[in-house]
Design an enzyme around this catalytic site. Structure first.
Site, PDB file in Angstrom:
ATOM      1  N   ASN A   1      -1.246  -0.542  -5.155  1.00  0.00           N
ATOM      2  CA  ASN A   1      -2.296  -0.389  -4.153  1.00  0.00           C
ATOM      3  C   ASN A   1      -2.101   0.968  -3.476  1.00  0.00           C
ATOM      4  OD1 ASN A   1      -3.015  -0.854  -1.076  1.00  0.00           O
ATOM      5  ND2 ASN A   1      -4.136  -2.433  -2.186  1.00  0.00           N
TER       6      ASN A   1
ATOM      7  N   ASN B   1      -7.297   1.199  -2.236  1.00  0.00           N
ATOM      8  CA  ASN B   1      -7.512   0.604  -0.925  1.00  0.00           C
ATOM      9  C   ASN B   1      -8.405   1.527  -0.113  1.00  0.00           C
ATOM     10  OD1 ASN B   1      -7.364  -0.553   1.583  1.00  0.00           O
ATOM     11  ND2 ASN B   1      -5.130  -0.585   1.701  1.00  0.00           N
TER      12      ASN B   1
ATOM     13  N   THR C   1      -1.482 -13.861   3.264  1.00  0.00           N
ATOM     14  CA  THR C   1      -0.874 -14.518   4.417  1.00  0.00           C
ATOM     15  C   THR C   1      -0.104 -15.779   4.040  1.00  0.00           C
ATOM     16  OG1 THR C   1      -2.655 -13.606   5.744  1.00  0.00           O
ATOM     17  CG2 THR C   1      -1.406 -15.392   6.723  1.00  0.00           C
TER      18      THR C   1
ATOM     19  N   ILE D   1     -11.345 -10.190  -0.022  1.00  0.00           N
ATOM     20  CA  ILE D   1     -11.599  -9.248   1.056  1.00  0.00           C
ATOM     21  C   ILE D   1     -10.284  -8.712   1.609  1.00  0.00           C
ATOM     22  CG2 ILE D   1     -13.753 -10.327   1.733  1.00  0.00           C
ATOM     23  CD1 ILE D   1     -12.320 -11.713   4.060  1.00  0.00           C
TER      24      ILE D   1
ATOM     25  N   ASN E   1      -2.700  -8.313  11.785  1.00  0.00           N
ATOM     26  CA  ASN E   1      -1.584  -7.412  11.541  1.00  0.00           C
ATOM     27  C   ASN E   1      -2.028  -5.974  11.707  1.00  0.00           C
ATOM     28  OD1 ASN E   1      -1.246  -5.557   8.983  1.00  0.00           O
ATOM     29  ND2 ASN E   1      -2.536  -7.268   8.329  1.00  0.00           N
TER      30      ASN E   1
ATOM     31  N   CYS F   1      -8.351  -0.398   4.534  1.00  0.00           N
ATOM     32  CA  CYS F   1      -7.321  -0.732   5.510  1.00  0.00           C
ATOM     33  C   CYS F   1      -7.831  -0.438   6.910  1.00  0.00           C
ATOM     34  CB  CYS F   1      -6.036   0.044   5.276  1.00  0.00           C
ATOM     35  SG  CYS F   1      -4.776  -0.352   6.521  1.00  0.00           S
TER      36      CYS F   1
ATOM     37  N   GLY G   1       0.806  -1.215   0.000  1.00  0.00           N
ATOM     38  CA  GLY G   1       0.000   0.000   0.000  1.00  0.00           C
ATOM     39  C   GLY G   1       0.840   1.267   0.000  1.00  0.00           C
TER      40      GLY G   1
HETATM   41  C1  LIG Z   1       0.936  -7.901   6.804  1.00  0.00           C
HETATM   42  C2  LIG Z   1      -0.173  -7.500   5.896  1.00  0.00           C
HETATM   43  C3  LIG Z   1      -0.157  -6.256   5.265  1.00  0.00           C
HETATM   44  C4  LIG Z   1      -1.187  -5.875   4.420  1.00  0.00           C
HETATM   45  N1  LIG Z   1      -1.136  -4.665   3.788  1.00  0.00           N
HETATM   46  C5  LIG Z   1      -2.105  -4.320   2.899  1.00  0.00           C
HETATM   47  C6  LIG Z   1      -2.027  -3.118   2.159  1.00  0.00           C
HETATM   48  O1  LIG Z   1      -1.089  -2.355   2.281  1.00  0.00           O
HETATM   49  N2  LIG Z   1      -3.039  -2.811   1.303  1.00  0.00           N
HETATM   50  C7  LIG Z   1      -4.109  -3.650   1.123  1.00  0.00           C
HETATM   51  O2  LIG Z   1      -4.994  -3.361   0.333  1.00  0.00           O
HETATM   52  N3  LIG Z   1      -4.193  -4.814   1.792  1.00  0.00           N
HETATM   53  C8  LIG Z   1      -3.225  -5.173   2.674  1.00  0.00           C
HETATM   54  N4  LIG Z   1      -3.311  -6.362   3.353  1.00  0.00           N
HETATM   55  C9  LIG Z   1      -4.469  -7.237   3.117  1.00  0.00           C
HETATM   56  C10 LIG Z   1      -4.142  -8.368   2.127  1.00  0.00           C
HETATM   57  O3  LIG Z   1      -3.772  -7.831   0.882  1.00  0.00           O
HETATM   58  C11 LIG Z   1      -5.366  -9.285   1.965  1.00  0.00           C
HETATM   59  O4  LIG Z   1      -6.463  -8.510   1.520  1.00  0.00           O
HETATM   60  C12 LIG Z   1      -5.759  -9.961   3.265  1.00  0.00           C
HETATM   61  O5  LIG Z   1      -4.628 -10.286   4.018  1.00  0.00           O
HETATM   62  C13 LIG Z   1      -6.583 -11.239   3.049  1.00  0.00           C
HETATM   63  O6  LIG Z   1      -5.899 -12.194   2.290  1.00  0.00           O
HETATM   64  P1  LIG Z   1      -5.029 -13.396   2.958  1.00  0.00           P
HETATM   65  O7  LIG Z   1      -5.901 -14.112   3.916  1.00  0.00           O
HETATM   66  O8  LIG Z   1      -4.561 -14.227   1.797  1.00  0.00           O
HETATM   67  O9  LIG Z   1      -3.888 -12.730   3.664  1.00  0.00           O
HETATM   68  C14 LIG Z   1      -2.277  -6.751   4.204  1.00  0.00           C
HETATM   69  C15 LIG Z   1      -2.292  -7.999   4.835  1.00  0.00           C
HETATM   70  C16 LIG Z   1      -1.262  -8.390   5.666  1.00  0.00           C
HETATM   71  C17 LIG Z   1      -1.324  -9.743   6.316  1.00  0.00           C
END
Ligand SMILES: Cc1cc2nc3c(=O)[nH]c(=O)nc-3n(C[C@H](O)[C@H](O)[C@H](O)COP(=O)(O)O)c2cc1C
Ligand SMILES: Cc1cc2nc3c(=O)[nH]c(=O)nc-3n(C[C@H](O)[C@H](O)[C@H](O)COP(=O)(O)OP(=O)(O)OC[C@H]3O[C@@H](n4cnc5c(N)ncnc54)[C@H](O)[C@@H]3O)c2cc1C
Ligand SMILES: Cc1cc2nc3c(=O)[nH]c(=O)nc-3n(C[C@H](O)[C@H](O)[C@H](O)COP(=O)(O)OP(=O)(O)OC[C@H]3O[C@@H](n4cnc5c(N)ncnc54)[C@H](O)[C@@H]3O)c2cc1C
Ligand SMILES: Cc1cc2nc3c(=O)[nH]c(=O)nc-3n(C[C@H](O)[C@H](O)[C@H](O)COP(=O)(O)O)c2cc1C
Ligand code: FES
Ligand code: FES
Lengths: 261, 306, 306, 261
Positions: free
Chosen positions: C101, C128, C268, C193, C71, C131, C48
């Site tokens: 993003n 985004n 993740t 999501i 997180n 967040c 992001g």
């Molecule tokens: C450590 C971390 C940082 C993240 N940073 C962002 C971000 O900067 N912008 C964003 O849109 N989503 C961010 N996300 C969300 C992920 O892109 C994703 O939408 C969310 O983790 C669900 O997917 P997952 O279960 O595969 O992790 C972040 C997730 C994690 C775990």
């Protein structure tokens, strides 16, 4: 009365392709379990898999104070179970569920089992003493065919079918069963296996006015009757209702089961 | 003999301890009684009750998910009359707080249920406006502050002297606002969370695993969401909060209590260990002893943010 | 050589395959490139980005939960200029779809970011508005249909020819409605999501584990919620849906695709296995081969309800 | 360059109260790892615990092609690790992180370790060849004191402190360290252990204008630098910023660390 128990694993070995048998110490289960009942087993120790897994009791040894479960490795739970080392403690609840109706009044019984459905039937043959018993067992192929010695020891007549003809006769076990029915009389049929097989056994029995009980599987939550997720549709006095497979089942009278739910 | 005072008070009810068996995961008590003495519980919230009998949804009704389950029971129950006739006599023998969880199609049904139950030998009514599994599970009322306030204020007068606990759904944008609406409507307490709406797919049949397509997610997987919501709600309302969602051990319950829950409910945990409620209770006691506290009140809401 | 066609089209972008590294879990690509060839990915959505540099939140920024993580990074990033200067040159060398993003404090910031990025060598912008970890993460816009429609329609004109993907938060009552608002505002696709707001408590210090108190839940624990939301959204909108939430293996991705996702993101999962995206990709290919399908399009949205 | 690897567990045994040492086969790690680097280990196989666990590399055996990790059992992850049987495969990523700055130019070094912080320091003493080395190790009590033979073999001088006085001198390791500093000159200090200890070591070193590196712990996600959760606040050129403990750390110059974040 069932209990939340732990028991030492005496043995856990492979008996066929993907099929294992585990022997667990439990005075309580060995003394009290009846054929058709099951144990609800915690296969791992962590939070995944979370739920217990139900397995029919396959035999008991009342002298040694132990019981056996036969199981096929399918997913995570059964895989973990297959890795359980002898000597470790198994966490289970047993005996659970309604057993097969005893053969007190039955002289000649037939058991019809398919695949992993054979396990509770072995226990039944061990325990239910009656004049004449026939076992009809169906497997996918010879590699899946398990416990044949035990079955032949405990049944008067043993007929094996396999889908691919690699053992016994080729074809569905229900065909062998139906053919035999034309030659021989039975008072009571017990069946366990895949739903299409059970449905067919039920149809065959019903047509001939034979009593027939089937043991059903359903995805379970608690196994003890508190969560109502294990619904089986039955028709009683013209009324359809959902009964708990873990409590009012897993054994049902075939003519009560609403197969096409 | 323990020197720790585990009792808590919720909306005029005195509970021996803060652990309540959650609705839908303890039947009407009978089966659990085979595993432990129900009188050791702080309370029991029985299976969701409707005016008329309900068959429930098509099976399968459960799917396992990582550290959780989806269920779609759909409020299978014998209806109010059968409940009073068949289940209440057993429940009456118990020396624990008895909560009846109710759901309806219409406000009238909720009111009728409350009216009849207020005359029964039970201790409290839990208004389920959050069941995700049936259209009639009250979810239509439960998702907006207006809906919640309206239904609660309609039902409350029919509860007589019985405290009314309103059970909230987590499937909303702002649960604090919903809780506030429940309080405004006259709720004596709120309980949360009910299940999160989810779906699991059998990729080979390309069908949902659940016969009802969708189901409610519960168990350890949802705990952090539930703790956050309990925190949010307890800062917003004055009435007591009953927390639940993924509690399987004492430490989990303590998180909810620190976040503001005066009592906790154990649901999915009971499916894995029939005596999960007792384990949770022991764990709470151990924690209080270990940390040198005399009573549950020493920890309720005592979380300090950074 | 495989006979399966893994490519998918999203809003005019052609992806080699449907697997995209999710924002925030793959940095700007460099570190992952030490583990596998990024050109094998369908796409990459970088960390992001905000107009100005951001330090991010106080540590600890992660807490483990059952089958998931919370997180609270809080959009730590070097800001737009440094991104263009330091990170873009590397990204440009990649033969994969590059998504940036973006997050902002105000509509103006979003617009400025979009305007500057639309002139860069990237393939798409991911807005985004979801967040949960910083006030400025757009969540204030993302929780209501009006807010989403407004911000999307404001930003869209600044994106030039770059497709605009809107990333949705699951912390809402009706995600279908939000997605529709994004579409109405001019979004070319939606992704979902983002994380679910949660909290974990250290019961001995009686403090939240995270320095930011709250955090976003992701990982396998949320998968069933995410699949349900992807299903709901894909029935409501005409634009393509990118699904994510708990995907760690091919089978998980297939669930999302059957539910209606044209592509998937892996977040993740990458934290546990740096090459998780490739594992997911292999799994998708295996599934298609095993079930006798020629292309991803044979399965997208092919779930049949009961 | 670090890699996603698996290696056979050669040995995994208890070396102190709650403390274990695991030896894992890996040509790559044994040849390439440097003191201060860590391995990020998958301790279980299922989804709980989900994340890997970071452990400092404690020593390598370049001939046998193996490395050691020392660890204390604290929660679920380390408990599972302690149950990992020799012969099984360990799933890890290593070597990760920035190593301690080599003692090329340093003649006399001191290492100060507390509890599980001693592990990377043993590796350092094994590898960094310099004229004179002193090791100051602190433990809660004698039961937690581990690897003393190894430390005395690899250091010129070994000073042990325990909180309860059950071994060596009673009190904090920093006190023993500071006292020694008044007697003896060091060019470089390396420290690893609990934050209060590190902060104190840093203060002592700074006061005397000594160079000092500390190895820090922070809750990690990926361990490889992609997720930015492992923030450590440092001050460089008057500006505070968050660096990644897994990538720009875990070793930092003590004077750069902002301790009271
Ligand atoms: C450590 C971390 C940082 C993240 N940073 C962002 C971000 O900067 N912008 C964003 O849109 N989503 C961010 N996300 C969300 C992920 O892109 C994703 O939408 C969310 O983790 C669900 O997917 P997952 O279960 O595969 O992790 C972040 C997730 C994690 C775990
Ligand atoms: C009363 C009863 C008796 C049974 N007896 C035996 C037996 O003697 N031997 C044997 O091998 N198997 C038996 N089964 C089936 C056995 O429970 C499943 O094979 C097992 O649960 C699969 O677990 P898994 O983790 O390996 O598979 P997964 O597919 O990973 O399990 C996922 C989920 O689905 C459930 N599930 C999957 N298949 C079934 C099924 N067929 N029935 C019920 N739930 C299922 C699991 O319990 C779990 O919740 C019986 C099932 C029931 C209900
Ligand atoms: C760079 C680095 C090097 C380390 N080296 C060693 C070592 O050589 N020997 C050793 O015994 N320990 C070491 N640790 C600490 C070790 O990682 C934790 O003790 C371990 O993660 C605890 O896991 P658990 O599942 O047993 O505990 P739990 O408390 O159940 O873990 C829960 C969560 O907290 C995290 N966590 C808990 N404690 C710590 C901690 N102190 N630091 C970072 N994350 C933590 C875990 O990784 C996990 O995500 C090191 C940590 C870091 C960051
Ligand atoms: C099988 C099952 C049935 C449930 N039935 C009800 C119900 O009838 N009424 C109700 O208010 N909640 C019901 N719930 C929700 C639980 O009471 C509880 O709110 C939820 O499961 C979260 O807690 P847990 O994670 O401890 O299970 C049910 C949950 C499960 C798992
Ligand atoms: S599995 Fe819970 S009632 Fe049958
Ligand atoms: S742990 Fe992911 S960046 Fe350090």
């Amino acid at each position: 009365m069932s209990r939340q128990l732990t028991g030492r694993v005496i043995e856990n070995r492979q008996i066929g392709q993907d099929v294992f048998k585990i022997t667990v110490e439990s005075e309580l289960v060995s003394q009290n379990a009846l054929p058709g009942q099951f144990a609800n087993v915690r296969c791992g120790r962590g939070l995944t898999p979370l739920l217990r897994r139900p397995f029919s009791i396959c035999s008991v040894d009342r002298e040694k104070g132990s019981f056996d479960l036969g199981y096929q490795v399918r997913g995570e739970g059964t895989r973990l179970l297959s890795e359980t080392a002898p000597g470790s403690q198994l966490d289970f609840i047993a005996p659970l569920g309604k057993p097969f109706s005893a053969c007190g009044g039955f002289d000649r019984i037939a058991v019809v089992g398919g695949g992993i459905g054979v396990f509770p039937l072995l226990f039944l043959l061990q325990i239910f003493k009656c004049r004449e018993s026939s076992a009809f067992l169906g497997f996918r192929s010879s590699e899946q065919a398990v416990l044949l010695d035990e079955f032949s020891r405990h049944s008067g007549r043993l007929v094996i079918s396999t889908d691919d003809g690699s053992l016994g006769e080729k074809g569905l076990v229900t065909r062998a069963f139906e053919r035999e029915l034309d030659k021989r009389a039975f008072d009571m049929i017990y069946a366990c296996g895949p739903v299409p097989m059970l449905k067919e056994v039920g149809r065959i029995a019903d047509e001939r006015g034979l009593k027939c009980q089937v043991s059903l599987e359903q995805r379970m939550g608690c196994g003890i009757g508190v969560c109502y997720v294990c619904a089986c549709k039955v028709k009683r006095q013209g009324k359809e209702e959902y009964l708990r497979t873990c409590r009012e089942g897993p054994v049902f009278w075939s003519r009560e089961v609403v197969w096409d739910d | 003999m323990t020197s720790v005072d585990l009792s808590v008070n919720i909306a005029g009810l005195k509970l021996k301890n803060p652990v309540i068996a959650a609705s839908g995961t303890c039947g009407y008590g009978r089966e659990l009684a085979e595993f432990f003495d129900l009188n050791r519980l702080g309370g029991i919230s029985v299976k969701g009750l409707t005016l008329e009998p309900r068959m429930g949804n098509r099976p399968p009704r459960i799917a396992e998910t990582p550290a959780g389950i989806l269920n779609s029971v759909g409020l299978q129950n014998p209806g109010l009359d059968a409940f009073i006739r068949e289940e209440l006599p057993f429940l009456r023998t118990l020396d624990t707080v008895k909560i009846v969880n109710i759901a309806g199609n219409t406000p009238e049904e909720y009111c009728l249920l409350a009216e009849r139950l207020s005359a029964c030998d039970i201790d409290a009514i839990e208004l389920n406006v959050s069941c995700p599994n049936v259209k009639e599970g009250g979810i239509s009322f439960g998702k907006s502050p207006e809906g919640v306030k309206r239904i609660v204020s309609q039902v409350k007068p029919f509860c007589g002297k019985k405290p009314l606990i309103v059970k909230l759904t987590p499937n909303v944008t702002d649960i604090g606002e919903i809780a506030l609406a429940a309080q405004d409507g006259g709720a004596d307490a709120v309980s949360l969370i009910n299940t999160l709406l989810g779906m699991a797919i059998d990729i080979y049949s390309r069908r949902p695993i659940l016969g009802n397509n969708f189901g409610g997610l519960s168990g350890p997987a949802v705990k952090s969401i539930a703790v956050r919501m309990v925190y949010e709600v307890s800062r917003r309302v004055k009435i007591p909060v009953i927390g639940m969602g993924g509690i399987v051990k004492g430490e989990d319950a303590i998180e909810f209590m620190l976040a503001g829950a005066s009592a906790v409910m154990v649901g999915t945990g009971t499916l894995v260990y029939p005596d999960a409620c007792l384990k949770v209770l022991e764990g709470i006691k151990d924690y209080l002893e270990k940390t040198g506290h005399k009573s549950c009140h020493d920890i309720i809401g005592k979380l300090r943010l950074w």
